[in-house]
Design an enzyme around this catalytic site. Structure first.
Site, PDB file in Angstrom:
ATOM      1  N   ASP A  73      -4.690  44.100  18.495  1.00 42.21           N
ATOM      2  CA  ASP A  73      -5.150  44.467  17.159  1.00 42.21           C
ATOM      3  C   ASP A  73      -3.991  44.664  16.189  1.00 42.21           C
ATOM      4  OD1 ASP A  73      -7.728  44.309  18.010  1.00 42.21           O
ATOM      5  OD2 ASP A  73      -8.132  46.454  17.997  1.00 42.21           O
ATOM      6  N   GLY A  74      -2.828  45.114  16.684  1.00 43.41           N
ATOM      7  CA  GLY A  74      -1.671  45.280  15.800  1.00 43.41           C
ATOM      8  C   GLY A  74      -1.215  43.973  15.201  1.00 43.41           C
ATOM      9  N   ASN A 147      -6.824  49.176   8.445  1.00 48.34           N
ATOM     10  CA  ASN A 147      -7.252  50.318   9.254  1.00 48.34           C
ATOM     11  C   ASN A 147      -7.308  51.618   8.468  1.00 48.34           C
ATOM     12  OD1 ASN A 147      -7.953  49.369  11.753  1.00 48.34           O
ATOM     13  ND2 ASN A 147      -6.087  50.016  12.788  1.00 48.34           N
ATOM     14  N   ALA A 191      -8.220  57.506  13.563  1.00 48.05           N
ATOM     15  CA  ALA A 191      -9.247  58.450  13.116  1.00 48.05           C
ATOM     16  C   ALA A 191     -10.159  58.882  14.265  1.00 48.05           C
ATOM     17  CB  ALA A 191     -10.074  57.833  11.984  1.00 48.05           C
TER      18      ALA A 191
END
Length: 291
Positions: A73-74, A147, A191
């Site tokens: 995902d990075g 994000n 989060a």
């Protein structure tokens, strides 16, 4: 069925072990499907792959109609910010761990990509955050996030005190290790680790999540994504602002981090039958305990 793609750019997590061989295999597969194949310039330079055009992100935006991203995902976060303004659709092949937004397993890329290239896929659009840091009414830093935006204390400092305004209305003073403003995409990232809720990507909202708040009554809150969030540093040393992987350290007292909805959205393509709920169930292991 959507129109068939013609020119694909490949972006890879070039430092990962075995990436050169995988990217070379992927490029040959895509070329055999009748696509023009190019490599994002940093990917090509760091893997040593030759024989394909090497393009900057701006050139990808001008010349390509699809980008295939290989990594975690990075890797996807980094390129998505760059290509969102060009409206280039992205397909993610997961060679990382969780893979919420790189959802095609690396061992299944052939059977997943073949129909997608021909125009058989599902498409979704993800909202983004944009903003920056203001000091004495002058913007000193600008950022774009898929994000989240995080304001946090320094590595060796105690808590920070933050003043939060939304639109023209004062909302709260907060003493904590920091504060997260997350998009629906980011709601399953930092989060979530900090105790925030998961927001479905179809919701037009943000989640505001305190990090280790001094007062237990400071709880996460879901907000509409209209209007601007302003976070002012009132007290605390060496606070920083982080827009995904773009950071500004050593915020001063009185600095404001301002966040709003970006005019750009990220286009993700998924194999036919893709389900957001299935992704959550698989990645968060929600199936455990079922007999």
């Amino acid at each position: 069925m959507a129109k068939r793609f013609r020119h694909v750019a490949i972006v890879g997590k070039h430092q990962a072990q075995g990436m050169r061989e995988l990217l070379d295999e992927l490029a040959h597969f895509l070329a055999r499907q009748g696509l023009d194949v190019s490599f994002e310039r940093a990917t090509a330079m760091n893997t040593g792959l030759a024989g394909y055009p090497e393009l900057s992100t701006a050139e990808i935006g001008a010349q390509c109609d699809l980008a295939v991203v290989v990594g975690g995902d990075g890797t996807m976060l980094g390129i998505a910010r760059e290509l969102a303004r060009h409206n280039i659709p992205l397909v993610g092949i997961n060679q990382g761990r969780l893979g919420f937004i790189t959802d095609i397993p690396v061992g299944q890329f052939r059977e997943a990509l073949a129909p997608m290239i021909a125009g058989d896929y599902e498409e979704e659009h993800r909202s983004m955050l944009e903003g920056g840091v203001w000091r004495d009414n002058e913007r000193i830093f600008e950022g774009l996030s898929l994000n989240d935006v995080v304001v946090s204390r320094g590595a060796t400092a105690s808590m920070v005190e933050l003043k939060i305004d939304i639109g023209d209305e004062f909302v709260a003073n907060l003493r904590a290790d920091g504060l997260i403003v997350a998009s629906p995409t980011g709601s399953t990232a930092y989060a979530l680790s900090a105790g925030g809720p998961i927001l479905h990507p179809g919701i037009a909202g943000w989640v505001l999540v305190p990090i280790a708040s001094h007062t237990l009554s400071n709880r996460p809150i879901v907000l509409p994504d209209a209007g601007e969030i302003r976070i002012e540093v009132v007290a605390g040393r060496d606070a920083s602002a982080n827009f995904d992987m773009q950071s500004l350290a050593s915020l001063l007292h009185g600095d404001q981090v301002r966040v709003r909805r970006s005019e750009h959205k990220v286009r993700f393509l998924h194999p036919r039958g893709w389900s957001y709920y299935a992704t959550l169930r698989r990645k968060l292991r929600w199936y455990e305990g079922v007999v």
